[in-house]
Scaffold this motif. Structure first.
Motif, PDB file in Angstrom:
ATOM      1  N   ALA A  21      -0.995   4.249  33.943  1.00  0.00           N
ATOM      2  CA  ALA A  21       0.293   4.349  33.185  1.00  0.00           C
ATOM      3  C   ALA A  21       0.270   3.260  31.957  1.00  0.00           C
ATOM      4  O   ALA A  21       1.174   3.660  31.169  1.00  0.00           O
ATOM      5  CB  ALA A  21       1.350   3.485  34.621  1.00  0.00           C
ATOM      6  N   HIS A  22      -0.576   2.549  31.984  1.00  0.00           N
ATOM      7  CA  HIS A  22      -0.697   1.546  30.724  1.00  0.00           C
ATOM      8  C   HIS A  22      -1.932   2.031  29.815  1.00  0.00           C
ATOM      9  O   HIS A  22      -1.946   1.436  28.509  1.00  0.00           O
ATOM     10  CB  HIS A  22      -0.715   0.102  31.001  1.00  0.00           C
ATOM     11  CG  HIS A  22       0.214  -0.484  31.567  1.00  0.00           C
ATOM     12  ND1 HIS A  22       1.519  -0.966  30.889  1.00  0.00           N
ATOM     13  CD2 HIS A  22       0.766  -0.497  32.950  1.00  0.00           C
ATOM     14  CE1 HIS A  22       2.483  -1.279  31.535  1.00  0.00           C
ATOM     15  NE2 HIS A  22       1.865  -0.957  33.004  1.00  0.00           N
ATOM     16  N   ALA A  32      -4.329 -13.246  29.237  1.00  0.00           N
ATOM     17  CA  ALA A  32      -3.495 -13.688  30.603  1.00  0.00           C
ATOM     18  C   ALA A  32      -2.612 -15.028  29.988  1.00  0.00           C
ATOM     19  O   ALA A  32      -3.052 -15.959  29.531  1.00  0.00           O
ATOM     20  CB  ALA A  32      -4.542 -14.187  31.438  1.00  0.00           C
ATOM     21  N   ILE A  33      -1.249 -14.650  30.409  1.00  0.00           N
ATOM     22  CA  ILE A  33      -0.446 -15.815  29.930  1.00  0.00           C
ATOM     23  C   ILE A  33       0.084 -16.449  31.527  1.00  0.00           C
ATOM     24  O   ILE A  33       0.649 -15.586  32.255  1.00  0.00           O
ATOM     25  CB  ILE A  33       0.828 -15.083  29.203  1.00  0.00           C
ATOM     26  CG1 ILE A  33       0.238 -14.426  27.988  1.00  0.00           C
ATOM     27  CG2 ILE A  33       1.945 -16.182  28.824  1.00  0.00           C
ATOM     28  CD1 ILE A  33       1.226 -13.357  27.227  1.00  0.00           C
ATOM     29  N   ASP A  34       0.228 -17.714  31.387  1.00  0.00           N
ATOM     30  CA  ASP A  34       0.743 -18.379  32.491  1.00  0.00           C
ATOM     31  C   ASP A  34       2.296 -18.470  32.422  1.00  0.00           C
ATOM     32  O   ASP A  34       2.672 -19.115  31.540  1.00  0.00           O
ATOM     33  CB  ASP A  34       0.082 -19.858  32.237  1.00  0.00           C
ATOM     34  CG  ASP A  34       0.593 -20.612  33.704  1.00  0.00           C
ATOM     35  OD1 ASP A  34       1.623 -20.077  34.661  1.00  0.00           O
ATOM     36  OD2 ASP A  34       0.292 -21.522  33.886  1.00  0.00           O
ATOM     37  N   MET A  35       2.959 -17.947  33.266  1.00  0.00           N
ATOM     38  CA  MET A  35       4.377 -17.765  33.459  1.00  0.00           C
ATOM     39  C   MET A  35       5.130 -18.887  34.241  1.00  0.00           C
ATOM     40  O   MET A  35       6.152 -18.751  34.535  1.00  0.00           O
ATOM     41  CB  MET A  35       4.857 -16.379  33.677  1.00  0.00           C
ATOM     42  CG  MET A  35       4.156 -15.257  33.006  1.00  0.00           C
ATOM     43  SD  MET A  35       4.759 -15.218  31.082  1.00  0.00           S
ATOM     44  CE  MET A  35       6.420 -14.806  31.304  1.00  0.00           C
ATOM     45  N   GLY A  36       4.373 -19.682  34.877  1.00  0.00           N
ATOM     46  CA  GLY A  36       4.615 -20.547  35.778  1.00  0.00           C
ATOM     47  C   GLY A  36       4.770 -20.266  37.382  1.00  0.00           C
ATOM     48  O   GLY A  36       4.065 -20.638  38.124  1.00  0.00           O
ATOM     49  N   LEU A  41      -0.229 -10.149  32.289  1.00  0.00           N
ATOM     50  CA  LEU A  41      -1.533  -9.761  31.680  1.00  0.00           C
ATOM     51  C   LEU A  41      -0.968  -8.658  30.653  1.00  0.00           C
ATOM     52  O   LEU A  41      -0.324  -7.789  30.868  1.00  0.00           O
ATOM     53  CB  LEU A  41      -2.285  -8.793  32.640  1.00  0.00           C
ATOM     54  CG  LEU A  41      -2.936  -9.601  33.879  1.00  0.00           C
ATOM     55  CD1 LEU A  41      -3.714  -8.498  34.454  1.00  0.00           C
ATOM     56  CD2 LEU A  41      -3.976 -10.603  33.004  1.00  0.00           C
ATOM     57  N   LYS A  42      -1.372  -8.891  29.246  1.00  0.00           N
ATOM     58  CA  LYS A  42      -1.213  -8.165  28.200  1.00  0.00           C
ATOM     59  C   LYS A  42      -2.368  -7.474  27.752  1.00  0.00           C
ATOM     60  O   LYS A  42      -3.148  -8.459  27.572  1.00  0.00           O
ATOM     61  CB  LYS A  42      -0.112  -8.773  27.244  1.00  0.00           C
ATOM     62  CG  LYS A  42       0.979  -9.308  27.740  1.00  0.00           C
ATOM     63  CD  LYS A  42       1.955 -10.176  26.788  1.00  0.00           C
ATOM     64  CE  LYS A  42       2.382  -8.961  25.751  1.00  0.00           C
ATOM     65  NZ  LYS A  42       3.346  -9.571  24.905  1.00  0.00           N
TER      66      LYS A  42
END
Length: 70
Positions: A21-22, A32-36, A41-42
């Motif tokens: 899909a991506h 990798a971004i820590d969102m709490g 993942l971008k």
């Protein structure tokens, strides 16, 4: 919703349906971004974002400078 497991090395398999899909292929670099409460993942962009002023000097134009008014 798909589920996956983390290996002992910290590796996670992204389900094929999501990769398709991506349009993520083997070797795709991800940020990798820590969102709490989880991790986002971008895809890493292959080139840094630039503006017209950053690249206009590489254009080959001979003649009088032009402006938006002309």
């Amino acid at each position: 919703m798909k589920t996956t497991k983390m290996s002992g090395k910290g590796q996670v398999i992204i389900p094929k349906a999501l990769r398709d899909a991506h349009r993520w292929e083997e070797g795709q670099e991800l940020i990798a971004i820590d969102m709490g409460d989880g991790i986002l993942l971008k895809p890493k962009k292959p080139f840094p974002e630039t503006t017209l002023n950053d690249v206009a000097g590489c254009l080959r134009y001979q003649g009088m400078p032009k402006s938006l008014e002309n």
